[in-house]
Design an enzyme around this catalytic site. Structure first.
Site, PDB file in Angstrom:
ATOM      1  N   SER A 109      43.012  38.139  34.651  1.00  0.00           N
ATOM      2  CA  SER A 109      41.888  37.306  35.067  1.00  0.00           C
ATOM      3  C   SER A 109      41.161  36.725  33.853  1.00  0.00           C
ATOM      4  CB  SER A 109      40.952  38.125  35.964  1.00  0.00           C
ATOM      5  OG  SER A 109      39.991  37.305  36.575  1.00  0.00           O
ATOM      6  N   MET A 110      39.874  37.041  33.654  1.00  0.00           N
ATOM      7  CA  MET A 110      39.205  36.559  32.448  1.00  0.00           C
ATOM      8  C   MET A 110      39.827  37.163  31.199  1.00  0.00           C
ATOM      9  SD  MET A 110      35.151  36.096  33.144  1.00  0.00           S
ATOM     10  CE  MET A 110      34.536  34.924  34.369  1.00  0.00           C
ATOM     11  N   TRP A 165      42.157  33.377  34.218  1.00  0.00           N
ATOM     12  CA  TRP A 165      41.036  32.504  34.587  1.00  0.00           C
ATOM     13  C   TRP A 165      40.377  31.997  33.312  1.00  0.00           C
ATOM     14  CZ3 TRP A 165      35.970  31.544  33.778  1.00  0.00           C
ATOM     15  CH2 TRP A 165      35.254  30.822  34.746  1.00  0.00           C
ATOM     16  N   ASP A 173      46.547  33.603  45.162  1.00  0.00           N
ATOM     17  CA  ASP A 173      45.326  33.773  44.362  1.00  0.00           C
ATOM     18  C   ASP A 173      44.271  32.753  44.796  1.00  0.00           C
ATOM     19  OD1 ASP A 173      43.386  34.105  42.382  1.00  0.00           O
ATOM     20  OD2 ASP A 173      44.858  34.364  40.785  1.00  0.00           O
ATOM     21  N   HIS A 229      45.149  37.585  43.451  1.00  0.00           N
ATOM     22  CA  HIS A 229      44.545  37.632  42.122  1.00  0.00           C
ATOM     23  C   HIS A 229      44.555  39.047  41.552  1.00  0.00           C
ATOM     24  CE1 HIS A 229      41.976  36.242  38.865  1.00  0.00           C
ATOM     25  NE2 HIS A 229      41.136  37.240  39.096  1.00  0.00           N
TER      26      HIS A 229
END
Length: 306
Positions: free
Chosen positions: A175-176, A200, A221, A253
């Site tokens: 993700s991040m 992300w 996602d 996700h």
């Protein structure tokens, strides 16, 4: 029979001239055989970074590889630039030094959310550092800096630094943390591999990345949809770069937050191929895998450069 002569050929033996010819032939064959035998270590030495037996489909899909693994915790109080974590490493040092990977969790996540990757990848012959970030709300670019700080700690201060080849490093993240992985790769081109997992980031252009990158997305996602994240990330990477795009089928996700054989299989193959320069793993990446019950799409540059 004259002195210095051997019985004639018609009696099943040879004269001295013929015998010298036989000796010459035998010597030449022995030299060739000896040279071939002597060449084996040289051939093996062409890639001194190979670790572990020749891979098979089952060996890279297995929950554990051929290396026994130990682990050690790193307190946030003993480090700067990131939030501590857990180091997983091959117990034995008989194979030599290993490449190393730092792995970041995603937004609001802790290292526990990506901890399954630690022993699974380490058992294939890597040192793996699953980290906590300074705060769980840190943004991707902060996570990038923390991934790099974690690698610096691994190679310079950690208790396992002698086991690590500091020239063979990579980054991963969810993700991040995946967005941070891309930024870390852009900021440190000396890295050997990067794998953002359902990444992300608000930045969709990564033309400055020079690190071999495997982008992993998920068809279901809704937080970082592939149409606005993973696919633009991949498409923006230089076309000359060793790159690949894996889209998981029937995934979300948060699929990278639990043990997943497809993620492990292709991540291990990518890390082996580019951190260890182990072309034995090229077979799992090229030709690119076909769509299946587990893979919605797989794209990449094949064959990869040596």
């Amino acid at each position: 029979m004259l002195p210095g002569r051997f019985p004639s050929r018609r009696f099943g033996v040879y004269n001295d001239v013929q015998l010298r010819s036989v000796f010459t032939t035998v010597t030449l064959v022995a030299a060739l055989v000896g040279g071939a035998i002597g060449a084996s270590p040289a051939i093996a030495a062409e890639n001194p970074y190979e670790r572990g037996p020749a891979p098979t489909n089952s060996s890279i899909e297995a929950s554990r590889g051929s290396f026994a693994v130990s682990e050690t915790s790193v307190s946030s109080l003993s480090v700067t630039g990131f939030g501590g974590g857990t180091i997983y490493y091959p117990t034995s040092t008989s194979a030599g030094t290993f490449g190393a990977i730092a792995v970041s969790p995603g937004y609001t996540g802790t290292q526990s959310s990506i901890s399954w990757l630690g022993p699974r990848i380490a058992s294939q012959g890597f040192v793996v550092f699953t980290i906590d970030t300074i705060t769980t709300l840190d943004q991707p670019d902060s996570r990038a800096s923390q991934l790099l700080a974690a690698l610096d700690y691994l190679t310079q201060r950690s208790a396992v630094r002698a086991r690590i080849d500091a020239t063979r490093l990579g980054v991963m993240g969810h993700s991040m943390g995946g967005g941070g992985t891309l930024r870390a790769a852009a900021n440190r081109p000396a890295l050997q591999a990067a794998i953002p997992l359902t990444g992300w980031h608000t930045d969709k252009t990564w033309g400055d990345v020079r690190v071999p990158t495997l982008v992993v997305g998920a068809d279901g996602d809704t937080i970082a949809p592939v149409a606005t994240h993973s696919k633009p990330f991949y498409n923006s990477l230089p076309s000359s770069l060793d790159r690949a795009y894996l889209e998981l089928r029937g995934a979300t996700h948060f699929t990278p937050n639990s043990s997943n054989t497809t993620i492990a299989k292709y991540s291990i193959s990518w890390l082996k191929r580019f951190i260890d320069n182990d072309t034995r793993y090229e077979q799992f990446l090229c030709p690119t895998p076909s769509s299946s019950l587990l893979i919605a799409e797989f794209r990449g540059n094949c064959p990869h450069s040596s």
